[in-house]
Design an enzyme around this catalytic site. Structure first.
Site, mmCIF file in Angstrom:
data_model
loop_
_atom_site.group_PDB
_atom_site.id
_atom_site.type_symbol
_atom_site.label_atom_id
_atom_site.label_comp_id
_atom_site.label_asym_id
_atom_site.label_seq_id
_atom_site.Cartn_x
_atom_site.Cartn_y
_atom_site.Cartn_z
ATOM 1 N N TRP A 61 6.703 -5.872 -11.098
ATOM 2 C CA TRP A 61 5.325 -5.383 -10.963
ATOM 3 C C TRP A 61 4.829 -5.395 -9.507
ATOM 4 O O TRP A 61 3.748 -4.895 -9.220
ATOM 5 C CB TRP A 61 4.378 -6.226 -11.828
ATOM 6 C CG TRP A 61 4.502 -5.963 -13.298
ATOM 7 C CD1 TRP A 61 5.328 -5.064 -13.903
ATOM 8 C CD2 TRP A 61 3.755 -6.597 -14.353
ATOM 9 N NE1 TRP A 61 5.144 -5.101 -15.270
ATOM 10 C CE2 TRP A 61 4.184 -6.031 -15.568
ATOM 11 C CE3 TRP A 61 2.767 -7.592 -14.378
ATOM 12 C CZ2 TRP A 61 3.655 -6.430 -16.804
ATOM 13 C CZ3 TRP A 61 2.249 -7.995 -15.597
ATOM 14 C CH2 TRP A 61 2.683 -7.414 -16.796
ATOM 15 N N HIS A 65 14.446 -9.508 -2.504
ATOM 16 C CA HIS A 65 13.939 -8.131 -2.590
ATOM 17 C C HIS A 65 13.697 -7.598 -1.179
ATOM 18 O O HIS A 65 13.261 -8.348 -0.294
ATOM 19 C CB HIS A 65 12.641 -8.095 -3.415
ATOM 20 C CG HIS A 65 12.238 -6.697 -3.775
ATOM 21 N ND1 HIS A 65 11.633 -5.867 -2.873
ATOM 22 C CD2 HIS A 65 12.398 -5.984 -4.915
ATOM 23 C CE1 HIS A 65 11.427 -4.690 -3.461
ATOM 24 N NE2 HIS A 65 11.878 -4.736 -4.698
ATOM 25 N N GLU A 80 19.741 -2.128 -4.630
ATOM 26 C CA GLU A 80 18.588 -1.285 -4.340
ATOM 27 C C GLU A 80 18.691 -0.760 -2.919
ATOM 28 O O GLU A 80 18.318 -1.452 -1.962
ATOM 29 C CB GLU A 80 17.308 -2.116 -4.445
ATOM 30 C CG GLU A 80 17.084 -2.700 -5.810
ATOM 31 C CD GLU A 80 15.623 -3.010 -6.008
ATOM 32 O OE1 GLU A 80 14.954 -2.233 -6.680
ATOM 33 O OE2 GLU A 80 15.150 -3.997 -5.431
HETATM 34 P P1 PGA Z 1 10.491 1.452 -7.297
HETATM 35 O O1 PGA Z 1 10.731 -0.075 -6.889
HETATM 36 O O2 PGA Z 1 11.043 1.605 -8.703
HETATM 37 O O3 PGA Z 1 9.015 1.619 -7.243
HETATM 38 O O4 PGA Z 1 11.256 2.251 -6.321
HETATM 39 C C1 PGA Z 1 11.932 -0.693 -7.140
HETATM 40 C C2 PGA Z 1 11.880 -2.089 -6.602
HETATM 41 O O5 PGA Z 1 11.170 -2.958 -7.081
HETATM 42 O O6 PGA Z 1 12.559 -2.338 -5.652
#
Ligand code: PGA
Length: 238
Positions: free
Chosen positions: A10, A95, A165
């Site tokens: 979130w 993250h 990511e």
């Molecule tokens: P997003 O974020 O789906 O808005 O690109 C992904 C994330 O939390 O890294």
């Protein structure tokens, strides 16, 4: 086949606990019937409340971060022990939005160890900053995995999920667009060689989730996790 996992991050949203209830209710309702594992990472101030709401539904809660020790004189920090005590099962660590605030691999590694020590499972987020080649991406993200897990006993690897990511594909970085599934798939195959599940994250939506699910052990969703209809569709894609 391995069970898939969806992590809803979130970020620093929603702005009120009332809105958090509304979204969480939808997650819990869809999560009860889900064919995989559902994890919600709310802001710290909502963690205890969301964990209470999720109890018994199978939906699990993650902190979006945690500190490196269980307790101490660290104003403004939240420890993994506290997260565990109020009902979280996971900590999301590393993250890119935390890395952008100055967290380096050494610091992240301390957090990973502290979280495991406190009995939490870890979602370790990694990814290259700029789009180059698959080889470069594997080098960058693989290096973050290696450093993030330095000194973690092999038997604890089962407590770790990797979230790949690519930073350039996260919607919050300006002009982002999801990574091509083929590219992401190749990077994830390499990252998965240690045996840990690998999730894809970066601009996942209800529309494109079907492109990633077959290639990954699940997805990490940011923006779309705050929209009820989208999150329901994402859960139903399992
Ligand atoms: P997003 O974020 O789906 O808005 O690109 C992904 C994330 O939390 O890294």
């Amino acid at each position: 086949m391995r069970k898939k996992t969806i992590v809803f991050n979130w970020k620093m949203k929603p702005e009120t606990v009332g809105e958090a209830w509304r979204i969480m209710k939808a997650v819990v309702a869809a999560g009860r019937k889900a064919r995989g594992d559902i994890v919600v990472a709310p802001p710290f101030v909502y963690v205890a409340e969301m964990a209470r709401m999720a109890k018994g539904s199978g939906v699990e809660i993650a902190g979006q971060n945690c500190f490196t020790v269980g307790a101490g004189a660290f104003t403004g920090e939240v420890s993994p022990t506290m997260l565990k005590d109020v009902g979280a099962e996971y900590a999301l660590i590393g993250h890119s939005e935390r890395r952008a605030l100055g967290e380096d691999d050494k610091f992240i590694n301390k957090k990973v160890k502290a979280a495991i020590e406190a009995g939490l499972k870890v979602i370790l987020a990694v990814g290259e900053k700029k789009k180059e080649s698959v080889r470069e991406a594997v080098k960058a993200a693989g290096g973050q995995v290696r450093q993030g897990l330095a000194g973690v006993a092999k038997e604890n690897y089962k407590k770790v999920i990797l979230a790949y990511e690519p930073v350039w594909a996260i919607s919050t970085s300006r002009g982002a667009k999801e990574a091509e599934p083929e590219y992401a798939g190749k990077v994830m195959t390499e990252l998965g060689r240690r045996g840990m599940p690998v999730l894809y994250g970066g601009s996942v939506t209800a529309e494109n989730v079907g492109d990633y699910m077959p290639l990954a052990d699940g997805v990490l969703v940011g923006g779309a996790s705050l929209k009820v209809e989208a999150l329901q569709k994402i859960i139903n894609s399992l």
